[in-house]
Design a protein around this motif. Structure first.
Motif, short mmCIF file in Angstrom:
data_model
loop_
_atom_site.label_atom_id
_atom_site.label_comp_id
_atom_site.label_asym_id
_atom_site.label_seq_id
_atom_site.Cartn_x
_atom_site.Cartn_y
_atom_site.Cartn_z
N PRO A 1 16.10 11.57 6.09
CA PRO A 1 14.75 11.01 5.96
C PRO A 1 14.44 10.72 4.49
O PRO A 1 13.82 11.52 3.81
CB PRO A 1 13.86 12.11 6.53
N TRP A 2 14.86 9.58 4.02
CA TRP A 2 14.77 9.31 2.58
C TRP A 2 13.33 9.26 2.08
O TRP A 2 13.06 9.60 0.93
CB TRP A 2 15.50 8.01 2.26
N ALA A 3 12.41 8.83 2.94
CA ALA A 3 11.00 8.83 2.51
C ALA A 3 10.54 10.26 2.22
O ALA A 3 9.87 10.52 1.22
CB ALA A 3 10.12 8.20 3.58
N ALA A 4 10.91 11.19 3.11
CA ALA A 4 10.54 12.59 2.88
C ALA A 4 11.22 13.13 1.63
O ALA A 4 10.60 13.89 0.86
CB ALA A 4 10.93 13.43 4.10
N VAL A 5 12.46 12.75 1.42
CA VAL A 5 13.18 13.20 0.22
C VAL A 5 12.46 12.71 -1.04
O VAL A 5 12.27 13.47 -2.01
CB VAL A 5 14.64 12.71 0.24
N TYR B 1 11.96 17.96 10.36
CA TYR B 1 11.71 17.48 11.72
C TYR B 1 12.26 16.07 11.91
O TYR B 1 12.90 15.76 12.93
CB TYR B 1 10.22 17.52 12.01
N LEU B 2 12.02 15.20 10.93
CA LEU B 2 12.54 13.84 11.03
C LEU B 2 14.06 13.82 11.05
O LEU B 2 14.68 13.05 11.79
CB LEU B 2 12.00 13.00 9.87
N TRP B 3 14.68 14.66 10.23
CA TRP B 3 16.14 14.72 10.22
C TRP B 3 16.66 15.21 11.57
O TRP B 3 17.62 14.68 12.12
CB TRP B 3 16.62 15.66 9.12
#
Length: 770
Positions: free
Chosen positions: A371-375, A362-364
């Motif tokens: 979304p590096w935090a999600a990664v 969703y962030l992407w």
């Protein structure tokens, strides 16, 4: 998107009358603020006292929790992720963090054999935070943002509710020694607690020599507590441990809810429904599988809850753009936390992984950038799952197959009709009853699935409320509950353990539902209307009763008619209440219905707890029970045997000496605290993997090592010196003989030293000549 700091400010911005008057003296204000927590603690202490917990043990465990778990955990939480601005939430999240911190000390002790480490470890952390200037500041809250006093009272009420839930569990789980029938899993976990008090590598307590593959970190936590406090493991497990863990879970869920919902009451409501609520009509004679998220017999499930809530809170903060207090150093913690979750419950991380992937996608899509935090969070969970599979899972005990709608086998409407002859094996891609069903049968299956999902509405309803503010939190929470439900409905397990995927995700579905109510409510009247409607609907509404004759038609009527009537009653009650209290009834009705569903869940849970607390436990057949004499014998063994001694016993089945052996008699290893040469084998890798062989469920399968079992039985039934010698050569030190389990040869007295005898039990010491 609303930041966490903004939400904190909104939550703290409440009417002045709910906070202590400003003109009170400081000691009086402190007492006023502590009063709700003191009341909750007094209720918890009263419950423990009522059910036979020694006051000295209660006090010792309270000191242990304070100094070894909550205090170091709170300091570490603040150092890594920052204070919440108020002491109650900091302590609740600190308790969850402290569980992980104490695990590290236990792991060091188990790996080195130095079991003093769990005692020294928290003191070392406290000393570091006192000595180092950069850490010393975390002893205080730099920017206070106190919560209203009414929030404290609401959370104290949630903790009191959990205390009454534990009372219902304690009522049917007396402390040994006593003649009683305890659920076999309690003995199984008690044996694991004793095993966690030894050094690595760990072995299966009931089959000495077998490598232990299991998510045992909840048992490790209890072992650490027993090692530090010297309180008996049975008292820790059956009384002292469960309520603090659930309290940490409730406080963590409340803190998570306050982060994503802009109302002070949202946190207590979410915590109450998540851990005290049930599916709609949870008190009906027809039970909905996946009813409660917690159970005393499943400490692993309870232990995973605060750890998961902490991880989700941290993830929501980071995905929302908030930086952690420790900066990049804070990224060291998520992989460690993920490993702890994997070792707490093997089903804990997959729904979390699904939620993080969905939130990242969703962030992407929204930002058109990585979304590096999600990664990073996804990588942390993936690391935890990989390490968890390596350390805690494997073998037949991890049996999990693919069979869509296998969960129907555990629902009465299906199991008493189409699934009456499904057997114990999977039997194909779908349950056998579905494969051979006609059109009417397939429609009936669809009805049962819809009924099941409707009963789970308090956990699922938040999925159907649109959210357009760009916050990734609903996607994370929604992904978790969808993945948990999908896994429960898609996989197969011989004991329906796939339902734990759903149970672990339920609190986060509740948070999503409460968030929807909190963000759309514009006044207290509509909320009160909905809550009143939900409570009346549940207490006085219709129940699902099984029909007299089990046919597709009769079961259809039994499910459909009460559901339609109840739905009509709910709508009418909500509409009437809203019309009375608010003019714009049509716009307010959806919020009232949401509140009614959540209130219905809470009312069902409260009604169930009240009924269980006051229920009278009837007598059970003596052939099923373990007698007080037998328990005393096992406890004597625990007091006199060496920590690494191995015991041989003729106790294998429940009920004992019965024609069909249900190999779940784990009480000799559980109460005796020592590894057994062969005790019971129902949960061994080989036995679970053999489920369905000869059309028998896994716990009715024969012993996995026939030669070992034959030698064991020969020694007890014939007193053959050669068989006894083989046991001794295999490392057996003690013989635990019970005449209720089978014949015991008198000749054993001439081959080993008779060390203890009482009632049906005789204990021989092979290390001493007769």
């Amino acid at each position: 998107m609303t930041s966490t700091g903004q939400i904190d400010k909104k939550v703290a911005d409440v009417p002045a009358e709910v906070s202590p008057p400003a003109d009170l003296s400081r000691p009086l204000r402190t007492f006023w603020a502590l009063l709700p927590w003191l009341v909750a603690a007094a209720v918890a202490g009263g419950v423990l006292h009522h059910y036979g917990t020694p006051e000295r043990d209660t006090a010792g465990y309270a000191v242990y929790l304070t100094l070894a778990v909550v205090a170091p955990g709170t300091l570490v939480f603040r150092a890594l992720w920052g204070s919440r601005g108020n002491l109650p939430e900091d302590l609740g999240l600190g308790a969850a963090t402290g569980l992980v911190v104490q695990l590290a000390g236990w792991a060091l002790g188990a790996a080195t054999g130095l079991h003093l480490i769990p005692t020294i470890w928290p003191l070392l952390i406290l000393a570091l935070f006192a000595a180092l200037p950069r850490l010393r500041r975390h002893w205080r809250i730099a920017e206070p943002a106190p919560l209203p006093l009414v929030w404290s009272w609401a959370m104290a009420a949630v903790l009191i509710l959990l205390a009454f839930w534990t009372a219902a569990q304690f009522a049917i789980t007396p402390l040994p020694p006593v003649t009683a029938q305890l659920y076999p899993d309690l003995y199984y976990h008690l044996a694991l607690v004793h095993e966690m008090m030894r050094s690595t590598p760990f072995q299966v307590p009931q089959l000495a020599g077998d490598t232990l593959r299991y998510h045992y970190l909840s048992d490790a936590d209890m072992a650490a507590a027993s090692l530090v406090t010297h309180i008996a493991p049975s008292t820790v497990f059956l009384r002292l441990w469960i309520l603090p863990v659930l309290s940490a879970a409730a406080m963590s869920i409340a803190a998570l809810t306050r982060t994503v919902a802009p109302r002070w009451w949202a946190g207590p409501v979410a915590a109450a429904v998540a851990f005290g609520g049930e599916p709609l009509f949870g008190t009906s004679p027809i039970q909905v599988i996946g009813d409660s998220t917690i159970a005393l017999a499943s400490p692993s499930q309870a232990y995973a809850m605060p750890l998961l809530a902490l991880f989700v809170l941290v993830a929501v903060q980071r995905l929302g753009g908030r930086r952690w207090a420790a900066g990049r150093v804070g990224w060291v913690a998520p992989p460690v936390l993920a490993v702890a979750c994997a070792g707490a419950k093997s089903s804990a991380l997959p729904p979390l992984l699904a939620g993080l992937v969905l939130a990242g996608a969703y962030l992407w899509w929204r930002r058109r950038s990585a979304p590096w935090a999600a990664v990073g969070l996804v990588a942390s969970v993936g690391f935890g799952m990989a390490v968890g599979y390596r350390l805690f899972a494997g073998g037949g005990a991890g049996t999990l197959g693919v069979q869509p709608l296998s969960l129907l086998r555990w629902m009465e409407p299906y199991s008493e009709t189409l699934g009456r002859h499904d057997g114990v094996s999977p039997g194909g891609l779908f349950p056998p009853g579905m494969q051979h069903a006609g059109a009417a049968g397939r429609w009936f299956v669809a009805l049962v699935v819809v009924w099941f999902l409707l009963m789970q509405a308090p956990r699922l309803i938040g999925l159907f409320v649109p959210d357009r503010d760009g916050d990734p939190a609903p996607w994370l929470l929604g992904g978790m509950i969808v993945a948990g439900m999908a896994a429960a409905l898609f996989f197969w397990h011989p004991s329906a353990s796939q339902v734990y995927f759903l149970s672990g995700a339920v609190p986060f579905g509740v948070v999503l539902a409460v968030r929807a109510v909190a963000r759309r409510s514009r006044g207290w009247r509509v909320l009160v209307a909905g809550v009143a409607a939900g409570g009346l609907w549940t207490v006085f509404g219709l129940k699902f009763n099984p029909p007299d004759v089990a046919t597709l038609h009769s079961w259809t009527v039994a499910l459909v008619v009460p559901a339609l009537v109840a739905a009509g009653i709910a709508v009418v009650l909500s509409a009437v209440a809203v019309v009375i209290w608010r003019r714009r009834a049509l716009r307010a009705l959806p919020v009232a219905l949401l509140a009614a569903v959540l209130a219905g869940s809470m009312a069902s849970g409260a009604e169930n707890i009240a009924r269980e607390v006051h229920a009278r436990r009837g007598p059970t057949p003596l052939r099923v029970e373990v007698t007080a004499t037998e328990m005393r014998a096992a406890l004597w063994l625990n007091d006199h045997a060496g920590p690494d001694d191995v015991v041989a016993t003729n106790v294998h089945c429940m009920p004992m000496n019965f024609r069909t052996c249900d190999a779940r008699a784990f009480w000799v290893a559980g109460l005796g605290g020592r590894r057994s040469y062969v005790e019971s084998w129902a949960y061994s890798d080989q036995t679970v993997a053999a489920n369905g062989t000869n059309n028998l469920k896994y716990f009715f399968q024969p012993a996995p090592y026939p030669d070992r079992y034959a030698v064991n039985q020969q020694a007890f039934t014939t007193g053959d010196p050669a068989a006894v010698a083989r046991l001794h050569a295999a490392g057996v030190r003690w013989l635990f003989a019970d005449t209720r389990a089978g014949m015991v040869a008198p000749g054993l007295a001439g081959l080993a030293h008779l060390s203890y005898t009482a009632g049906p039990v005789t204990i021989y010491d092979l290390g001493r000549v007769a």
